[in-house]
Design an enzyme around this catalytic site. Structure first.
Site, PDB file in Angstrom:
ATOM      1  N   ALA A   1     -30.801 -29.998   1.491  1.00  0.00           N
ATOM      2  CA  ALA A   1     -29.352 -29.331   1.928  1.00  0.00           C
ATOM      3  C   ALA A   1     -28.489 -30.207   2.566  1.00  0.00           C
ATOM      4  O   ALA A   1     -27.682 -30.027   3.380  1.00  0.00           O
ATOM      5  CB  ALA A   1     -29.728 -28.283   2.825  1.00  0.00           C
ATOM      6  N   HIS A   2     -28.526 -31.630   2.164  1.00  0.00           N
ATOM      7  CA  HIS A   2     -27.602 -32.718   2.742  1.00  0.00           C
ATOM      8  C   HIS A   2     -26.935 -33.301   1.581  1.00  0.00           C
ATOM      9  O   HIS A   2     -27.326 -33.110   0.477  1.00  0.00           O
ATOM     10  CB  HIS A   2     -28.650 -34.270   3.136  1.00  0.00           C
ATOM     11  CG  HIS A   2     -29.509 -33.880   4.313  1.00  0.00           C
ATOM     12  ND1 HIS A   2     -29.184 -33.881   5.781  1.00  0.00           N
ATOM     13  CD2 HIS A   2     -30.508 -33.026   4.613  1.00  0.00           C
ATOM     14  CE1 HIS A   2     -30.097 -33.680   6.547  1.00  0.00           C
ATOM     15  NE2 HIS A   2     -30.811 -33.021   5.813  1.00  0.00           N
TER      16      HIS A   2
ATOM     17  N   ASP B   1     -42.982 -20.343   8.105  1.00  0.00           N
ATOM     18  CA  ASP B   1     -42.206 -18.966   7.863  1.00  0.00           C
ATOM     19  C   ASP B   1     -42.588 -18.270   6.603  1.00  0.00           C
ATOM     20  O   ASP B   1     -42.253 -17.115   6.423  1.00  0.00           O
ATOM     21  CB  ASP B   1     -40.737 -19.387   7.655  1.00  0.00           C
ATOM     22  CG  ASP B   1     -40.241 -20.326   6.452  1.00  0.00           C
ATOM     23  OD1 ASP B   1     -41.135 -20.866   5.924  1.00  0.00           O
ATOM     24  OD2 ASP B   1     -38.944 -20.511   6.382  1.00  0.00           O
ATOM     25  N   GLY B   2     -43.602 -18.811   5.823  1.00  0.00           N
ATOM     26  CA  GLY B   2     -44.197 -18.302   4.628  1.00  0.00           C
ATOM     27  C   GLY B   2     -43.406 -18.395   3.252  1.00  0.00           C
ATOM     28  O   GLY B   2     -43.667 -17.824   2.494  1.00  0.00           O
TER      29      GLY B   2
ATOM     30  N   HIS C   1     -41.080 -21.432   3.122  1.00  0.00           N
ATOM     31  CA  HIS C   1     -41.046 -22.740   2.886  1.00  0.00           C
ATOM     32  C   HIS C   1     -42.415 -23.651   2.297  1.00  0.00           C
ATOM     33  O   HIS C   1     -42.368 -24.475   1.596  1.00  0.00           O
ATOM     34  CB  HIS C   1     -40.750 -23.885   3.990  1.00  0.00           C
ATOM     35  CG  HIS C   1     -39.118 -23.837   4.365  1.00  0.00           C
ATOM     36  ND1 HIS C   1     -38.254 -22.859   4.815  1.00  0.00           N
ATOM     37  CD2 HIS C   1     -38.223 -24.892   4.441  1.00  0.00           C
ATOM     38  CE1 HIS C   1     -37.193 -23.187   5.215  1.00  0.00           C
ATOM     39  NE2 HIS C   1     -37.170 -24.358   4.666  1.00  0.00           N
TER      40      HIS C   1
ATOM     41  N   ASP D   1     -36.622 -25.844  11.706  1.00  0.00           N
ATOM     42  CA  ASP D   1     -35.512 -26.193  11.074  1.00  0.00           C
ATOM     43  C   ASP D   1     -34.500 -25.174  10.969  1.00  0.00           C
ATOM     44  O   ASP D   1     -33.811 -25.129   9.783  1.00  0.00           O
ATOM     45  CB  ASP D   1     -36.035 -26.769   9.497  1.00  0.00           C
ATOM     46  CG  ASP D   1     -35.119 -27.524   8.573  1.00  0.00           C
ATOM     47  OD1 ASP D   1     -34.353 -28.075   9.363  1.00  0.00           O
ATOM     48  OD2 ASP D   1     -35.328 -27.310   7.708  1.00  0.00           O
TER      49      ASP D   1
ATOM     50  N   ILE E   1     -33.642 -24.637  -0.910  1.00  0.00           N
ATOM     51  CA  ILE E   1     -33.818 -23.890   0.341  1.00  0.00           C
ATOM     52  C   ILE E   1     -32.889 -25.057   1.298  1.00  0.00           C
ATOM     53  O   ILE E   1     -33.072 -26.051   1.318  1.00  0.00           O
ATOM     54  CB  ILE E   1     -35.250 -24.049   0.987  1.00  0.00           C
ATOM     55  CG1 ILE E   1     -36.063 -22.931   0.235  1.00  0.00           C
ATOM     56  CG2 ILE E   1     -35.187 -23.604   2.275  1.00  0.00           C
ATOM     57  CD1 ILE E   1     -37.449 -22.871   0.353  1.00  0.00           C
TER      58      ILE E   1
END
EC number: 3.5.1.25
Length: 376
Positions: free
Chosen positions: A138-139, A243-244, A246, A269, A304
């Site tokens: 996401a960069h 988080d289940g 990632h 994150d 993501i």
């Protein structure tokens, strides 16, 4: 001075049942089991009920939350992020900035210096722009650049405590040394490196692997790449987004078995949508869609894009998967604090800052104390 009766206290080595903990000003004065006696300080203890007390969380990688972001030049907006995560138990945090033009990063860092001076944050993490275009996530790929000496020098300051770099880039290893020489932590991430290039990054002084597995060339049994190197190299702290989404929980178990709790740091994150529900948001200048807690790029690869995780949920997920309270506290607090040399926080020990998270039996946050004061 206040003494609190509690259900249990999680120390670095044990869980004390039917416990008490005493706070003086900003620090932990003492703690123990009630069966072994309580302090005779002449004051009536305050009964907090059957709660579990764990050390305040140390999140070394978070971008935003509660509808606000650290990637701006408004200090009040940044304070809202810290306050939001504070309610979820994070009492020590780095403010992570996504890839942006160098002048923008300098301005954002200067804004966040005010929060560092006030003790709201522990510093800034630059997650970009020195990343691999092949693993940019996401960069914004148009803003990525090689970590040339003058560019690295431009974004470094006393406020910057960590910089993520892809070690295979032109001047990557020299940049890692430059960051370390400046007194900051160099992290390896968003990388398409080979196994050998990842090890070379650690040889150059890097000590953190940015969100293990994510933003890295995948592990293969004939090409272990950056993931294999990170798991094997005892010099590297491994960030894990628990988080289940990632990472499959079984992958987290693999990382734990390979590296152990002393080398894993739970991180969020988190981005601005954390705590806000479904909808369209932004991370940097990229649009992100959030649905049922999963944040993905609205256009292009639909990768993501950060998370909507909070540290209390990361902790709860660890415990409910079978991790002990002691080990979960080590990953969520002690290990990241020690990696950055923050020895006054990260565990419940006499003389350390009174940063405490109180959980009920379902590991839902009831109260949070930071530096001896309860957060609103």
């Amino acid at each position: 001075m206040t003494t609190y009766r509690v259900g249990r206290v999680v120390t670095p080595d044990d869980v004390l049942e039917n416990a008490w903990i005493q706070v003086v000003d900003e620090d932990i004065q003492a703690f123990g089991r009630r069966s072994e006696g309580m302090p005779a300080d002449g004051k009536r203890p305050e009964d907090l009920g059957d709660v579990t007390v764990v050390p305040g969380f140390v999140d070394i990688h978070t971008h935003g939350g509660g509808g606000s972001t650290y990637s701006m030049t408004d200090p009040e907006e940044a304070r809202k992020v810290a306050a939001f995560h504070g309610k979820h138990g994070t009492t020590t945090t780095l403010a992570s900035l996504v890839t942006a033009p160098l002048d923008v990063l300098v301005d954002q860092t200067a804004c966040l210096a005010e929060l560092l001076a006030d003790g709201v944050i522990a510093g800034v993490h630059l997650e970009g722009p020195f990343l691999s275009a092949a693993r940019c996530g996401a960069h914004d790929p148009s803003l990525l650049r090689p970590p040339l000496k003058d560019d690295v020098a431009k974004v470094l300051s006393d406020t910057v405590k960590m910089v993520t770099i892809a070690p295979e880039l032109e001047n990557g290893l020299e940049a890692i040394r430059q960051v370390v020489d400046a007194g900051a932590v160099a992290a390896l991430g968003h990388t398409d490196a080979t196994y050998e290039q990842m090890v070379a990054g650690a040889d150059a002084g890097a000590t953190v692997a940015t969100h293990l597995f994510n933003g890295m060339r995948p592990f293969h049994h004939r090409d272990p790449g950056p993931v294999g190197a990170a798991l094997n190299d005892e010099r590297l702290l491994l960030e894990v987004i628990n988080d289940g989404m990632h990472l499959d929980p079984q992958v987290v178990r693999v990382a734990l078995a390979a590296a152990g709790v002393n080398r894993i740091a739970l991180i969020t994150d988190a981005m601005e949508a954390t705590g806000m529900g479904n909808g369209r948001y932004k991370i940097g200048n990229l649009e992100v869609d959030v649905k049922d807690g999963l944040a993905t790029l609205a256009h292009g690869t639909h990768s993501i894009a950060g998370s909507t995780l909070t540290m209390d949920v990361a902790y709860r997920n660890a415990v409910k998967s079978g991790v002990s309270l002691v080990d979960a506290s080590r990953m969520a607090s002690t290990t990241p604090a020690q990696t950055f040399g923050w020895y006054d926080v990260g565990s419940i020990e006499t003389g350390k800052r009174a940063d405490l998270v109180l959980f009920d039996d379902e590991y839902v946050v009831q109260k949070v104390m930071r530096a001896g004061s309860w957060l609103d």
